[in-house]
Design an enzyme around this catalytic site. Structure first.
Site, mmCIF file in Angstrom:
data_model
loop_
_atom_site.group_PDB
_atom_site.id
_atom_site.type_symbol
_atom_site.label_atom_id
_atom_site.label_comp_id
_atom_site.label_asym_id
_atom_site.label_seq_id
_atom_site.Cartn_x
_atom_site.Cartn_y
_atom_site.Cartn_z
ATOM 1 N N HIS A 71 -97.033 29.252 104.216
ATOM 2 C CA HIS A 71 -97.573 29.434 102.863
ATOM 3 C C HIS A 71 -98.921 28.743 102.678
ATOM 4 C CE1 HIS A 71 -93.771 31.093 101.665
ATOM 5 N NE2 HIS A 71 -93.126 30.011 102.021
ATOM 6 N N GLU A 123 -97.280 28.252 97.884
ATOM 7 C CA GLU A 123 -98.511 29.001 98.191
ATOM 8 C C GLU A 123 -99.507 28.898 97.028
ATOM 9 O OE1 GLU A 123 -98.187 33.184 99.421
ATOM 10 O OE2 GLU A 123 -100.128 33.469 98.457
ATOM 11 N N SER A 216 -86.196 32.610 98.198
ATOM 12 C CA SER A 216 -87.325 33.392 98.719
ATOM 13 C C SER A 216 -87.888 34.285 97.620
ATOM 14 C CB SER A 216 -86.850 34.235 99.905
ATOM 15 O OG SER A 216 -87.698 35.350 100.082
#
Ligand code: SF4
Length: 285
Positions: A71, A123, A216
């Site tokens: 990420h 991220e 996720s």
């Protein structure tokens, strides 16, 4: 029961390469991964079994080498980590680097940066970590709360659904018609392929199974997208989560998986569905 796999599903090249890099470095010297390399518990357990440590803060690191996840991270965080004397191995996906370059370019051209993504996602923290001023939007309400700026530069977390990103960009344009709004599409190609293949699959399915880690982001987005085209969607992490009752009166089962789900986990889920089907047919024979 017919099982239809999405034409694009499961682990992307970015995650695969990051795992390979971690295993390669762990073989040579003790390694700590900073944060979850991928958001998949099966993969994380496999890495820990190889002796790879996982830390969520640089202060917890006890090995001389640390790995930044797929990420990515900000330049400031990298500099802070190196200043502690740690060797940094970067597993940042090249497509996350593309997003970083887009953000740097927007900021350099004087745009106020707006990221479409999840504020607390690693991220997004990496994408915004070198900026002093920025906004993160995920819903219409976030756009309505934005302050006006003469120049607004929009980029996205790589795993956001591109339709949602375009919708929010249009909303920003409508809300600030006097502003120069520049959009750089940084949603990655594997995410786009998985999203469109999931839609195609969900349209034909009576029930959809989405395989991936609970935390996720792209797996959860696949669940949401499939839910728009099929009323029965289930999210499983492993084959142990599959329930026989989900397949009552079902002819077509659709199968897809997030970008951090290993192939063998998907295969075991499919095998479990086939077993449920075989048991059902044996019971009614
Ligand atoms: S989801 Fe996209 S950006 Fe993220 S690791 Fe995979 S290919 Fe790279």
């Amino acid at each position: 029961m017919n099982i239809v796999r999405a034409t694009h599903l499961g682990m992307c090249f970015g995650v695969r390469d990051a795992i390979d890099l971690a295993l390669e470095h762990a073989g040579a010297a003790p390694l700590t991964i900073l944060g979850d390399l991928v958001h998949n518990p099966t993969v994380l357990r496999a890495l820990e079994a190889k002796g790879i440590a996982i830390a969520h803060d640089v202060a917890e690191v006890k090995t001389p080498t640390v790995m930044v996840t797929a990420h990515g991270t900000s330049g400031r965080t990298l500099a802070r980590t190196r200043a502690l004397g740690l060797t940094v191995v970067e597993a940042t996906c090249p497509l996350v680097h593309v997003a970083h370059r887009a953000v740097t370019a927007l900021a350099g051209e004087g745009y106020h940066v707006v990221i479409v993504g999840k504020r607390d996602h690693v991220e997004v923290r990496g994408l915004t970590g070198d900026l002093d001023r920025f906004d993160v939007v995920l819903e219409d309400a976030d756009v309505l709360a934005l302050e006006p700026h003469p120049r607004i530069g929009v980029a996205a977390q790589t795993t956001q659904p591109v339709e949602k990103v375009r919708h929010l960009v249009n909303l920003i344009r409508r809300r600030f018609p006097q502003s120069d709004v520049k959009f750089i599409d940084t949603v990655c190609k594997p995410t786009k392929q998985r999203q469109s293949a999931a839609i195609e699959m969900a349209r034909q399915a009576d029930v959809v199974i989405v395989v991936g880690g609970r935390s996720s982001n792209n797996t959860r987005e696949l669940v949401t997208t499939c839910g728009l085209y099929c009323s029965r969607v289930h999210h499983v992490e492993t084959d142990a989560d599959v329930r026989a009752e989900w397949f009552d009166a079902v002819e077509v089962v659709g199968l897809t998986a997030g970008t951090s789900t290993p192939d063998d986990v998907i295969d075991r889920v499919e095998a479990r569905i086939r077993l449920v089907d075989a048991e059902r047919r044996a019971a009614t024979a």
